[in-house]
Write an enzyme that holds these catalytic residues in place. Structure first.
Site, mmCIF file in Angstrom:
data_model
loop_
_atom_site.group_PDB
_atom_site.id
_atom_site.type_symbol
_atom_site.label_atom_id
_atom_site.label_comp_id
_atom_site.label_asym_id
_atom_site.label_seq_id
_atom_site.Cartn_x
_atom_site.Cartn_y
_atom_site.Cartn_z
ATOM 1 N N ASP A 22 0.862 -1.132 0.047
ATOM 2 C CA ASP A 22 0.072 0.045 -0.153
ATOM 3 C C ASP A 22 0.837 1.244 0.080
ATOM 4 O OD1 ASP A 22 -1.427 -2.098 2.296
ATOM 5 O OD2 ASP A 22 -2.375 -1.500 0.433
ATOM 6 N N GLN A 263 13.445 1.543 -1.549
ATOM 7 C CA GLN A 263 12.712 1.074 -2.855
ATOM 8 C C GLN A 263 13.443 1.170 -4.005
ATOM 9 O OE1 GLN A 263 9.242 3.316 -3.502
ATOM 10 N NE2 GLN A 263 7.706 1.671 -3.285
ATOM 11 N N GLU A 281 1.444 -6.543 -5.313
ATOM 12 C CA GLU A 281 1.034 -5.725 -6.323
ATOM 13 C C GLU A 281 2.357 -5.041 -6.726
ATOM 14 O OE1 GLU A 281 -1.792 -2.119 -7.650
ATOM 15 O OE2 GLU A 281 -2.465 -3.521 -6.168
HETATM 16 O O1 TRH Z 1 4.289 -5.995 0.719
HETATM 17 P P1 TRH Z 1 3.570 -6.707 -0.153
HETATM 18 O O2 TRH Z 1 3.160 -8.158 -0.040
HETATM 19 O O3 TRH Z 1 2.140 -5.715 -0.190
HETATM 20 C C1 TRH Z 1 0.846 -6.013 -0.301
HETATM 21 C C2 TRH Z 1 0.088 -5.987 -1.535
HETATM 22 O O4 TRH Z 1 0.424 -4.794 -2.215
HETATM 23 C C3 TRH Z 1 -1.139 -6.496 -1.657
HETATM 24 O O5 TRH Z 1 -1.660 -6.330 -2.871
HETATM 25 C C4 TRH Z 1 -1.800 -5.598 -0.803
HETATM 26 O O6 TRH Z 1 -3.156 -5.832 -0.710
HETATM 27 C C5 TRH Z 1 -1.474 -5.854 0.663
HETATM 28 O O7 TRH Z 1 0.082 -5.427 0.470
HETATM 29 C C6 TRH Z 1 -2.041 -5.354 1.471
HETATM 30 O O8 TRH Z 1 3.964 -6.593 -1.656
HETATM 31 P P2 TRH Z 1 4.399 -5.600 -2.648
HETATM 32 O O9 TRH Z 1 2.895 -4.999 -3.303
HETATM 33 O O10 TRH Z 1 5.251 -6.118 -3.852
HETATM 34 O O11 TRH Z 1 4.850 -4.204 -1.932
HETATM 35 C C7 TRH Z 1 6.430 -4.476 -1.422
HETATM 36 C C8 TRH Z 1 6.976 -3.317 -1.523
HETATM 37 O O12 TRH Z 1 8.269 -3.443 -0.665
HETATM 38 C C9 TRH Z 1 7.568 -2.722 -2.748
HETATM 39 O O13 TRH Z 1 7.144 -1.155 -2.918
HETATM 40 C C10 TRH Z 1 8.787 -2.842 -2.945
HETATM 41 C C11 TRH Z 1 9.454 -2.751 -1.639
HETATM 42 N N1 TRH Z 1 10.727 -3.286 -0.953
HETATM 43 C C12 TRH Z 1 11.052 -2.361 -0.794
HETATM 44 O O14 TRH Z 1 11.452 -1.218 -0.798
HETATM 45 N N2 TRH Z 1 12.573 -3.111 -0.234
HETATM 46 C C13 TRH Z 1 13.010 -4.376 -0.239
HETATM 47 O O15 TRH Z 1 13.853 -4.802 0.268
HETATM 48 C C14 TRH Z 1 11.773 -5.071 -0.761
HETATM 49 C C15 TRH Z 1 11.845 -6.673 -0.571
HETATM 50 C C16 TRH Z 1 10.496 -4.610 -0.885
#
Ligand code: TRH
Length: 384
Positions: A22, A263, A281
């Site tokens: 999110d 990120q 997502e």
């Molecule tokens: O963390 P998520 O599982 O988020 C989820 C999904 O968005 C889902 O759709 C939603 O319904 C739920 O939350 C509530 O997976 P997602 O969407 O890939 O988000 C992870 C974020 O973390 C993405 O912006 C990348 C970031 N990230 C980093 O910045 N550094 C890191 O080391 C890693 C592994 C991820």
């Protein structure tokens, strides 16, 4: 939106349900609207701790702060009192997070009313096209529009910052830069020469089974796992706590735990690996801009509803082979049969070069839809 006019203001409301998606999506959109469209963005977020995991600059103790040009406000509950002056020209509610009633009241008092969008979740399901950009009449003659990200031209498209693909190409053509990037996490030259896999999944994924297949395989694998991901399976493999910097090699498999990175660095991790396991997502979308094969672990929903969404994407994407479809269904517990992970992995591994080639075609298809931030700005112009 040129500067002669008063700068357009935008308020983006984000509630962190769980995990990082999110805030990951909202932070990416907020930055892009501010940096590429010159909009004065205020990001209201209710969980600054999750925010700081993906953006270390965030100060969790501040009510209001400026981060990368975006005003970040700590959204504390639904009782805020607002006046019409506080209301932005454009208001985005992420994932139907329910705006504070006081803000909606102020939106109704504001003349003209702001443009109000509900930014929905990403899905490849066909019904999305029919719902994208639909208006819904709200109390006090406010109108809320549903804005859907998506994979076709009849949706809002996907988030993509301008210059991202150029950055990626430069990084992927610079072996030294990739070595240095992974080297900072302890990845050794030997681990660099192996097939490099990033692993970002939910706890339900059959990681132990896949590790066993990789360990027994005849091809060296370096699996890079962000700290906290698949912790039980990783700890069992390492034989010790799965904290950043720890690694172990058993058979053909080396598992190395990475810190959770900011990120922008997560993109580089996807760019530097040969295969990416992603989830939810935002990482799912970033994997499609990485021009590398990926396996998606979809956010689990009740009654396996997420399997419909998974199948819709596997049908829509052109970057697929039957080995990838079988592997993806198994990875999400949607195969309807027991998967032999040794066989599934050998078949997928053999197809990785073909899938990588197909990924570039799919990328071109996605680019033709325009990027979500630009599409959103264009849409606002048509309804304001
Ligand atoms: O963390 P998520 O599982 O988020 C989820 C999904 O968005 C889902 O759709 C939603 O319904 C739920 O939350 C509530 O997976 P997602 O969407 O890939 O988000 C992870 C974020 O973390 C993405 O912006 C990348 C970031 N990230 C980093 O910045 N550094 C890191 O080391 C890693 C592994 C991820």
């Amino acid at each position: 939106m040129d500067h002669q006019q008063t700068q357009t203001s935008l308020a983006l409301f984000c509630k962190v349900v769980d995990n990082y998606g999110d805030i990951g999506i909202c932070w990416r959109l907020a930055r892009q609207l501010e940096q590429e469209h010159g909009i004065a963005v205020t990001l209201w977020v209710d969980d600054l701790h999750s925010f700081r995991r993906i953006c270390p600059e965030v100060d969790v103790d501040l009510e209001r702060q400026l981060v990368s040009g975006v005003t970040v406000r700590h959204w504390r509950g639904q009782d805020g009192v607002f006046s019409a002056q506080d209301v932005a020209d454009i208001v985005i509610e992420f994932f139907a997070c329910d705006l504070p009633p006081g803000y909606i009241q102020a939106m109704a008092e504001r003349a003209p009313h702001p443009v109000w969008l509900n930014l929905e979740g990403l899905s490849a399901e066909a019904w999305v096209e029919g719902c994208h950009a639909l208006p819904s009449t709200q109390p006090r003659s406010l109108i809320k529009y549903f804005f859907f990200p998506g994979f076709t031209s009849r949706t809002g498209g996907l988030l993509l910052e301008s210059g991202l693909l150029r950055q990626r190409q430069a990084f992927q053509q610079d072996a030294g830069a990739m070595r240095a990037f992974l080297g900072q996490f302890g990845v050794t030259p030997a681990e660099m020469t192996a097939t490099k896999v990033s692993l970002f999944c939910y706890p339900q994924a059959p990681v132990t089974e896949l590790f066993a297949a990789w360990q027994a395989g005849d091809k060296a694998i370096t699996c890079l796992v962000p700290e906290g991901v698949a912790a039980d399976a990783v700890q069992a493999f390492l034989g010790q706590a799965a904290t950043a910097g720890v690694s172990a090699t058993r058979g053909a498999l080396t598992v190395r735990v990475l810190p959770f990175v900011p990120q922008p660095d997560y993109d580089k991790l996807l760019w530097a690996c040969d295969l990416n396991f992603v989830r939810g997502e935002d990482s799912f979308v970033r994997a499609q801009w990485a021009a590398k094969p990926f396996i998606w672990h979809i956010y689990p929903q009740d009654k396996d509803l997420h399997h419909v969404k998974l199948n819709a994407f596997l049908q829509a994407t052109s970057a697929k082979t039957s080995s990838l479809v079988t592997f993806s269904l198994g990875w999400n517990g949607a195969a309807g049969e027991t998967i032999d992970w040794n066989v599934a992995w050998r078949r997928l591994d053999a197809d990785l070069p073909e899938i990588a080639r197909l990924s570039t075609d799919w990328e071109q298809q996605l680019l033709a839809n325009g990027d979500l931030a630009a599409n959103l700005c264009k849409f606002v112009e048509t309804v304001k």
